[in-house]
Design a protein around this motif. Structure first.
Motif, mmCIF file in Angstrom:
data_model
loop_
_atom_site.group_PDB
_atom_site.id
_atom_site.type_symbol
_atom_site.label_atom_id
_atom_site.label_comp_id
_atom_site.label_asym_id
_atom_site.label_seq_id
_atom_site.Cartn_x
_atom_site.Cartn_y
_atom_site.Cartn_z
ATOM 1 N N PRO A 50 -0.817 17.150 3.389
ATOM 2 C CA PRO A 50 -1.878 16.212 3.025
ATOM 3 C C PRO A 50 -2.230 16.279 1.535
ATOM 4 O O PRO A 50 -2.981 15.438 1.039
ATOM 5 C CB PRO A 50 -3.064 16.671 3.878
ATOM 6 C CG PRO A 50 -2.817 18.123 4.101
ATOM 7 C CD PRO A 50 -1.327 18.292 4.142
ATOM 8 N N ALA A 51 -1.679 17.265 0.827
ATOM 9 C CA ALA A 51 -2.046 17.461 -0.580
ATOM 10 C C ALA A 51 -0.815 17.765 -1.431
ATOM 11 O O ALA A 51 -0.604 18.902 -1.843
ATOM 12 C CB ALA A 51 -3.062 18.596 -0.690
ATOM 13 N N PRO A 52 0.017 16.744 -1.720
ATOM 14 C CA PRO A 52 1.173 17.001 -2.572
ATOM 15 C C PRO A 52 0.751 17.296 -4.005
ATOM 16 O O PRO A 52 -0.332 16.908 -4.436
ATOM 17 C CB PRO A 52 1.968 15.688 -2.499
ATOM 18 C CG PRO A 52 0.939 14.654 -2.204
ATOM 19 C CD PRO A 52 -0.097 15.335 -1.351
ATOM 20 N N ASN A 53 1.605 17.991 -4.720
ATOM 21 C CA ASN A 53 1.377 18.300 -6.121
ATOM 22 C C ASN A 53 1.829 17.087 -6.943
ATOM 23 O O ASN A 53 3.013 16.892 -7.158
ATOM 24 C CB ASN A 53 2.165 19.556 -6.499
ATOM 25 C CG ASN A 53 1.881 20.016 -7.903
ATOM 26 O OD1 ASN A 53 1.012 19.483 -8.582
ATOM 27 N ND2 ASN A 53 2.624 21.012 -8.348
ATOM 28 N N VAL A 54 0.912 16.273 -7.376
ATOM 29 C CA VAL A 54 1.227 15.039 -8.094
ATOM 30 C C VAL A 54 1.515 15.369 -9.549
ATOM 31 O O VAL A 54 0.635 15.830 -10.272
ATOM 32 C CB VAL A 54 0.080 14.016 -7.982
ATOM 33 C CG1 VAL A 54 0.427 12.741 -8.746
ATOM 34 C CG2 VAL A 54 -0.227 13.710 -6.523
ATOM 35 N N LEU A 55 2.738 15.153 -9.970
ATOM 36 C CA LEU A 55 3.140 15.441 -11.341
ATOM 37 C C LEU A 55 3.051 14.210 -12.240
ATOM 38 O O LEU A 55 2.816 14.335 -13.439
ATOM 39 C CB LEU A 55 4.562 15.998 -11.362
ATOM 40 C CG LEU A 55 4.767 17.287 -10.560
ATOM 41 C CD1 LEU A 55 6.228 17.698 -10.605
ATOM 42 C CD2 LEU A 55 3.877 18.399 -11.066
ATOM 43 N N GLU A 56 3.277 13.038 -11.663
ATOM 44 C CA GLU A 56 3.192 11.788 -12.416
ATOM 45 C C GLU A 56 2.661 10.703 -11.487
ATOM 46 O O GLU A 56 2.935 10.725 -10.292
ATOM 47 C CB GLU A 56 4.565 11.363 -12.937
ATOM 48 C CG GLU A 56 5.159 12.307 -13.957
ATOM 49 C CD GLU A 56 6.484 11.816 -14.508
ATOM 50 O OE1 GLU A 56 6.742 10.597 -14.475
ATOM 51 O OE2 GLU A 56 7.258 12.658 -14.981
ATOM 52 N N THR A 97 11.177 8.981 2.750
ATOM 53 C CA THR A 97 10.010 9.508 2.065
ATOM 54 C C THR A 97 8.818 8.714 2.592
ATOM 55 O O THR A 97 8.868 7.488 2.704
ATOM 56 C CB THR A 97 10.107 9.410 0.532
ATOM 57 O OG1 THR A 97 10.180 8.039 0.150
ATOM 58 C CG2 THR A 97 11.322 10.163 0.012
ATOM 59 N N VAL A 98 7.786 9.429 2.953
ATOM 60 C CA VAL A 98 6.639 8.841 3.626
ATOM 61 C C VAL A 98 5.384 9.148 2.826
ATOM 62 O O VAL A 98 5.147 10.304 2.461
ATOM 63 C CB VAL A 98 6.490 9.442 5.049
ATOM 64 C CG1 VAL A 98 5.255 8.899 5.744
ATOM 65 C CG2 VAL A 98 7.751 9.221 5.872
ATOM 66 N N GLN A 99 4.597 8.118 2.557
ATOM 67 C CA GLN A 99 3.281 8.284 1.946
ATOM 68 C C GLN A 99 2.346 7.340 2.678
ATOM 69 O O GLN A 99 2.566 6.127 2.657
ATOM 70 C CB GLN A 99 3.300 7.916 0.461
ATOM 71 C CG GLN A 99 4.153 8.805 -0.384
ATOM 72 C CD GLN A 99 4.076 8.405 -1.848
ATOM 73 O OE1 GLN A 99 3.129 7.777 -2.303
ATOM 74 N NE2 GLN A 99 5.090 8.773 -2.597
ATOM 75 N N VAL A 100 1.352 7.889 3.349
ATOM 76 C CA VAL A 100 0.403 7.042 4.067
ATOM 77 C C VAL A 100 -1.019 7.456 3.759
ATOM 78 O O VAL A 100 -1.293 8.587 3.369
ATOM 79 C CB VAL A 100 0.632 7.067 5.603
ATOM 80 C CG1 VAL A 100 1.973 6.465 5.960
ATOM 81 C CG2 VAL A 100 0.479 8.453 6.170
ATOM 82 N N ALA A 134 1.935 13.012 3.006
ATOM 83 C CA ALA A 134 3.258 12.769 2.439
ATOM 84 C C ALA A 134 4.257 13.607 3.219
ATOM 85 O O ALA A 134 3.949 14.740 3.605
ATOM 86 C CB ALA A 134 3.296 13.138 0.963
ATOM 87 N N ALA A 135 5.436 13.050 3.468
ATOM 88 C CA ALA A 135 6.451 13.782 4.228
ATOM 89 C C ALA A 135 7.838 13.352 3.799
ATOM 90 O O ALA A 135 8.030 12.275 3.228
ATOM 91 C CB ALA A 135 6.268 13.547 5.722
#
Length: 105
Positions: free
Chosen positions: A48-54, A13-16, A62-63
Motif C-alpha cells: 500500500p506504500a510504494p517508494n515513489v522515486l519520480e 503492473t497494478v496501481q489502484v 501497487a502490485a
C-alpha cells in the motif's frame, strides 16, 4: 531451448486507489490470486506504500504479477474465472487505477 524459442514472461503492473483497502483485500485480492495461480501466475510484489522515486502517487495499492507468457497472462485476464472479480474491482472496490501488461525481456 534457445533464446529464439524461449518464452518470455509477462508482468502486470497494478496501481489502484480504493477507500477501503481491507475490503479490496477480502472481497477481491484473495480470490484474484487464487484464480491467477490456475493460469501459472504469481503475485511477486504488493504494497500500500510504494517508494515513489519520480512522479505522483495517488493510489492505495501497487502490485506486480508475473506469468510465464503473454498468452497465459491474457488468458487469465480474459477468463471466466476472473471476469466477475474484475467487474467487482472496477465497479465497487476502486475509484481509479492503471493495469498494464508488459512482456518481459
Amino acid at each position: 531451448m534457445t533464446n529464439a524459442t524461449a518464452t518470455k514472461p509477462a508482468y502486470f503492473t497494478v496501481q489502484v486507489k480504493t477507500n477501503n483497502l481491507e475490503e479490496l483485500s477480502t472481497r477481491y485480492a484473495h480470490a484474484a490470486i487464487a484464480s491467477l495461480i490456475k493460469f501459472g501466475g504469481e503475485m511477486i510484489a504488493g504494497t500500500p506504500a510504494p517508494n515513489v522515486l519520480e512522479g505522483e502517487w495517488d493510489g492505495s495499492w501497487a502490485a506486480i504479477l508475473r506469468f510465464p507468457s503473454m498468452e497465459m497472462a491474457q488468458a487469465w485476464y480474459n477468463s471466466t474465472d476472473y471476469q466477475p472479480l474484475k467487474t467487482l474491482r472496477i465497479n465497487e472496490l476502486t475509484e481509479s487505477g492503471q493495469i498494464l501488461l508488459i512482456e518481459g525481456m
